[in-house]
Write an enzyme that holds these catalytic residues in place. Structure first.
Site, short mmCIF file in Angstrom:
data_model
loop_
_atom_site.label_atom_id
_atom_site.label_comp_id
_atom_site.label_asym_id
_atom_site.label_seq_id
_atom_site.Cartn_x
_atom_site.Cartn_y
_atom_site.Cartn_z
N GLY A 156 7.52 0.66 21.53
CA GLY A 156 8.96 0.88 21.75
C GLY A 156 9.27 2.30 22.23
N ARG A 157 8.65 3.30 21.59
CA ARG A 157 8.96 4.69 21.97
C ARG A 157 8.23 5.12 23.23
NH1 ARG A 157 6.62 4.00 17.19
NH2 ARG A 157 4.54 4.82 16.76
N HIS A 198 23.77 30.48 19.18
CA HIS A 198 24.98 30.81 18.43
C HIS A 198 25.13 29.95 17.19
CE1 HIS A 198 26.31 33.54 21.59
NE2 HIS A 198 25.70 32.68 22.40
N GLU A 209 20.57 -4.01 14.43
CA GLU A 209 21.65 -3.23 15.07
C GLU A 209 21.95 -3.77 16.46
OE1 GLU A 209 18.97 -1.97 13.61
OE2 GLU A 209 19.43 -0.13 12.50
N GLU A 259 7.95 9.41 14.68
CA GLU A 259 7.63 8.00 14.41
C GLU A 259 6.15 7.74 14.68
OE1 GLU A 259 9.32 4.34 16.55
OE2 GLU A 259 10.61 4.41 14.79
N LYS A 316 14.85 -1.50 6.09
CA LYS A 316 15.43 -2.69 6.74
C LYS A 316 15.51 -3.85 5.76
CE LYS A 316 13.39 -1.90 11.36
NZ LYS A 316 12.49 -2.45 12.38
N LYS A 347 12.77 -4.59 22.48
CA LYS A 347 11.40 -5.11 22.64
C LYS A 347 11.26 -6.45 21.91
CE LYS A 347 6.58 -4.15 21.70
NZ LYS A 347 5.54 -3.22 21.25
#
Ligand code: F6P
Length: 522
Positions: A265-266, A382, A214, A351, A491, A208
């Site tokens: 963003g999400r 399991h 990253e 978030e 950050k 965005k």
């Protein structure tokens, strides 16, 4: 628009009283015995999703008080403000308008009918970009020379498109390999690149902001790899999906698909960020995905609160978090293609609602986002289901099952469905045993979401359902669900630490960080 924080409503006090007098001790087995209509009363059909809420620790009185809570907190006004494009993301002064991304061009009802000039303008931009993006997706799909598509992005620029591309694998008709690289850990990109050839690879740089460290680091390394292998045609092999087209151009990418600051963003996989999914399932499939979400938007926007599925789910979430004090929710998708759903929902909910202050900055006196976690069934059975059945904490479970299988292997699907029913049943019914170790207390709550089939439409609806449910809990809690300041501090500190790893300078660092840094350099 007036919002009243949930704890400042009259209903909050009444719910507290109800919890103490009846809610705390509600036993699901008794509740079913007393009310033969319980399943019908506490289930809800919504577009593409049927929800059985009856195995939750609620009764009619409780739900009625929770609905009062929603009304008294101004939920409907807040919801309408979101649909109208008001700047409800108050700390960033932005609209929250992902619903516009899935509003059809000539919507007979919904947003378009209440259109202001601004909506019409934004809507036109949305559809023009969508058309460009889907044309490009079709172009890539028919380009036999491109065999591998690598999405480089993180958070909302990774989790949504990745989850949906895996979920809809049965609809992927191109035979192209889709890769998702998110981590700054070079192992991930290096492993991906080791299988690729420059001439047959398309990189999608999804960000965005086009500043995320990253993504920029991975994008730079991908470009360096491309050039080192003799690649020159960046326009053909790189595309950027971003609101910051200028930064993408400056990076050297000329093929770009934009979106807008009002897309969080999400909440962005409905925008250009959805390009990997569109390449996988095609333009028609992607439009189906948007249509499914729009159907759920309309349900959320128009259904009365008492038959509004996102609202009913969210009210149970508030009841569990703030009255029962449950701190987590486990997601159990009984469909292997939904294996990234828990990770996707973690960002969506945690978030959005992992906040300790309300929208005005005041510290909250109650709990907010639960911890979301989970794995697909039957695998989880399991691993950690032991704890769900017999542990000391009560963890509400959300089962997601799909009626139809898209494979022809005999007996598997019946076994899968028997297991999901049995787990929900076992959690609720329990089993008495004098020995202790074999005793199952039961009365452990769960929600059961059922899709007829896992299709672009039903996945769109399921995800929009979750988005709106998160909106409702955040709205009642009085928080801003649309910012994410909590990710910033780490950050900033990483930027300070990076040069110290090279120089060894530990001046001003705390003792632990300094000690670890020395070890890493030794
Ligand atoms: O760091 C958190 C975050 O801002 C998320 O909200 C977002 O989805 C992710 O980073 C990626 O951001 P961008 O798409 O701008 O690279």
């Amino acid at each position: 628009m007036t919002r009243t924080r949930c704890d400042r409503t009259a209903a909050w006090g009444q719910l507290t009283t109800h919890y103490e007098s009846a809610g705390r001790n509600l036993d699901l087995r008794d509740a079913f015995a007393q009310d033969p209509q319980r399943f019908e009363r506490f289930s809800q059909a919504a577009p593409f999703v049927f929800a059985d809420l009856s195995k939750n620790r609620i009764d009619a009185a409780c739900e009625s008080l929770l609905l009062d809570l929603a009304r008294q907190s101004g939920l409907q006004e807040h919801r309408d403000a979101m649909f109208a494009g008001d700047k409800i993301n108050s700390t960033e002064q932005r609209a929250v308008w992902h619903v516009l991304l899935r509003n059809p061009p000539a919507a007979p009802a919904g947003i378009a009918q209440t259109a202001t000039g601004l909506i019409a303008v934004e809507q036109a931009k949305v559809h023009a970009t969508l058309a460009d993006m889907l044309d490009y997706a079709e172009q890539v799909r028919s380009d036999a020379a491109i065999t591998d598509v690598v999405n480089i992005g993180i958070g909302g620029s990774d989790l949504g498109p990745q989850m949906a591309t895996i979920a809809l694998d049965a609809f992927a008709t191109t035979g192209k390999r889709l890769h998702f690289v998110s981590n700054v850990d070079g192992h991930e990109l290096a492993a991906t690149l080791s299988h690729l050839k420059v001439e047959s690879t398309l990189f999608l740089i999804a960000s965005k902001t086009f500043t995320t460290i990253e993504t920029m680091t991975n994008a730079r390394s991908a470009k360096a790899w491309f050039e080192a292998q003799g690649g020159t045609d960046t326009a053909r092999h790189f595309a950027a999906l971003t609101t910051n087209v200028a930064a993408a151009n400056a990076f050297g990418i000329t093929t770009t698909f934009g979106f807008w600051d009002w897309v969080g963003g999400r909440y962005s996989m409905w925008s250009a960020i959805g390009l990997p999914l569109a390449i996988a399932i095609g333009a028609e499939g992607f439009r189906g995905f948007l249509a499914g979400a729009h159907a759920m938007d309309e349900h959320f926007r128009t259904a009365p609160l008492e038959s509004n599925l996102p609202v009913r789910l969210a009210l149970i979430d508030v009841w569990y978090r703030n009255f029962h004090g449950f701190t987590s929710r486990s997601i159990a998708p009984y469909h292997s293609a939904l294996r990234r759903l828990p990770a996707y929902l973690q960002q969506l909910e945690m978030e959005s609602n992992g906040k300790r202050v309300d929208a005005s900055g005041e510290a909250l006196p109650f709990g907010t986002s639960p911890v979301l976690w989970g794995e697909p069934g039957t695998n989880g059975q399991h691993a950690y289901f032991q704890m769900l059945h017999q542990g000391t904490d009560i963890v509400p479970v959300e089962f997601v099952a799909v009626k139809k299988a898209r494979h022809s292997l005999p007996s598997h699907h019946a076994l899968l469905l028997s297991n999901v029913l049995a787990q929900a049943q076992a959690l609720m019914l329990g089993k008495s045993d004098v020995g202790g170790h074999k005793h199952f207390p039961g009365n452990r709550p769960s929600t059961f979401l059922l899709l007829d089939d896992l299709t672009p439409e039903s996945l769109g609806a399921l995800i929009a359902l979750q988005e709106h449910r998160v909106f409702v809990t955040g709205s009642l809690w009085g928080i801003n669900s649309f910012d994410q300041w909590g990710v910033e501090l780490g950050k900033v500190l990483a930027k300070d630490i990076e040069p110290r790893l090279a120089s060894g300078d530990v001046a001003g660092l705390d003792g632990s960080t300094a000690g670890l840094l020395r070890l890493l350099r030794s």
